[in-house]
Design an enzyme around this catalytic site. Structure first.
Site, short mmCIF file in Angstrom:
data_model
loop_
_atom_site.label_atom_id
_atom_site.label_comp_id
_atom_site.label_asym_id
_atom_site.label_seq_id
_atom_site.Cartn_x
_atom_site.Cartn_y
_atom_site.Cartn_z
N LYS A 11 0.85 -1.20 0.00
CA LYS A 11 0.00 0.00 0.00
C LYS A 11 0.89 1.25 0.00
O LYS A 11 1.96 1.23 -0.56
CB LYS A 11 -0.99 -0.05 1.17
N HIS A 96 -8.32 -2.74 -6.09
CA HIS A 96 -8.35 -2.89 -4.63
C HIS A 96 -9.51 -2.06 -4.06
O HIS A 96 -9.79 -0.97 -4.56
CB HIS A 96 -7.01 -2.45 -4.03
N GLU A 145 -11.24 -10.27 -1.31
CA GLU A 145 -10.91 -9.51 -0.11
C GLU A 145 -12.16 -8.83 0.45
O GLU A 145 -12.49 -7.71 0.04
CB GLU A 145 -9.88 -8.43 -0.42
P1 PGA Z 1 -4.43 -6.60 5.46
O1 PGA Z 1 -4.65 -6.00 3.99
O2 PGA Z 1 -3.64 -7.85 5.30
O3 PGA Z 1 -3.67 -5.52 6.19
O4 PGA Z 1 -5.77 -6.87 6.03
C1 PGA Z 1 -4.91 -6.82 2.89
C2 PGA Z 1 -5.16 -6.01 1.66
O5 PGA Z 1 -5.83 -4.96 1.73
O6 PGA Z 1 -4.68 -6.36 0.56
#
Ligand code: PGA
Length: 220
Positions: A11, A96, A145
Site C-alpha cells: 500500500k 483494490h 478480499e
Molecule cells: P491486510 O490487507 O492484510 O492488512 O488486512 C490486505 C489487503 O488490503 O490487501
C-alpha cells in the site's frame, strides 16, 4: 502440490530507504526453501531499484505494482502506464477496495485497466469484494478480499473464503487462481491455503516487516 502465490501489498507504506532495509533483512531468510511464489507490490517509486537489486542478487522475488493507468501513454498527467510498470514488474494489483472507495474506481474503468495490464504483458491480480463483483473476461488471477476483513484483525472464515473462491471459479471460466486477502498472518495462513479453491494469499499489514512476512511462507 499447489503452486501457491503469496503477495505482499505494501500500500502507501515504506519509503525507498525502508524498502531497501526490508530487502536486506528479507534476503537473509531462506527464500529458496519457500514453497510459494514470493510477490511484493511496493509503491511505484521503489519498483526500479528493487528490480535492479533483486536481479543483481538473483533473489526469487517477483514484483508487482498496486495499480496501472487505464490510459495508454500520452497526455495523462500523473498516470503510470502498464507498459512503464512492465519494465520492472510481472504483476499488478487492480481494483483494490481502497481504490474503489477512495478514488471512485468503477467496474468500467477496471475493465480498461485489466486490458492495459494484459496488453503490456502484466498479470493482473484483480481484487473482488465478494462473489458478485464483476471480473473482466481476460483475468486469470483474482483476490477475494471482503472489506470488513481488511486491516481489522478479523479475517473471513476459511470455509466462507473457500465457498466464495469456488463460486468465482465456477462463474468465471478464465479464472485459474483465487487468493484470499484480509488480515492474513502467520497464524491463520494455513487455514486458507489448505482449502481446495484457494491458491494463495494477499497480505497487507503483515507484509511490511521482513520477519513477519517470512513467517507466513514458513507455514506453507
Ligand atoms: P491486510 O490487507 O492484510 O492488512 O488486512 C490486505 C489487503 O488490503 O490487501
Amino acid at each position: 502440490m499447489k503452486n501457491l502465490l503469496i503477495v505482499g501489498n505494501w500500500k502507501s507504506n515504506l519509503t525507498s530507504i525502508e524498502a531497501l532495509q526490508f530487502l536486506k533483512k528479507f534476503e537473509l531468510e531462506n527464500l529458496a526453501t519457500f514453497n510459494a511464489k514470493i510477490i511484493i507490490c511496493p509503491q511505484y517509486l521503489c519498483l526500479a531499484f528493487m528490480f535492479a537489486y533483486i536481479s543483481e542478487k538473483k533473489l526469487p522475488i517477483f514484483l508487482g505494482a498496486q495499480d496501472v493507468s487505464s490510459f495508454p501513454g500520452g497526455p495523462h498527467t500523473g498516470e503510470v502506464t502498464a507498459q512503464q510498470v512492465a519494465e520492472f514488474a510481472t504483476y499488478t494489483i487492480i481494483g483494490h477496495s481502497e481504490r474503489r472507495r477512495e478514488l471512485g474506481e468503477t467496474d468500467t474503468v477496471l475493465v480498461q485497466k485489466a486490458l492495459m495490464a494484459k496488453s503490456a504483458g502484466l498479470t493482473p491480480i484483480f481484487c473482488v469484494q465478494g462473489e458478485d463483483t464483476p471480473i473482466p473476461e481476460n483475468v486469470e488471477t483474482v483476490a477475494y478480499e471482503p472489506v470488513e476483513a481488511i486491516g481489522t484483525g478479523h479475517p473471513d472464515t476459511p470455509d466462507n473464503a473457500e465457498r466464495v473462491a469456488h463460486i468465482i471459479k465456477t462463474k468465471n471460466k478464465n479464472v485459474t487462481d483465487v487468493l484470499y486477502g484480509g488480515s492474513v498472518t502467520w497464524d491463520n495462513v494455513k487455514n486458507f491455503i489448505e482449502k481446495e479453491s484457494i491458491s494463495g494469499v494477499l497480505v497487507g499489514g503483515a507484509s511490511l516487516d521482513p520477519a513477519a512476512f517470512a513467517s507466513i511462507f514458513k507455514q506453507c
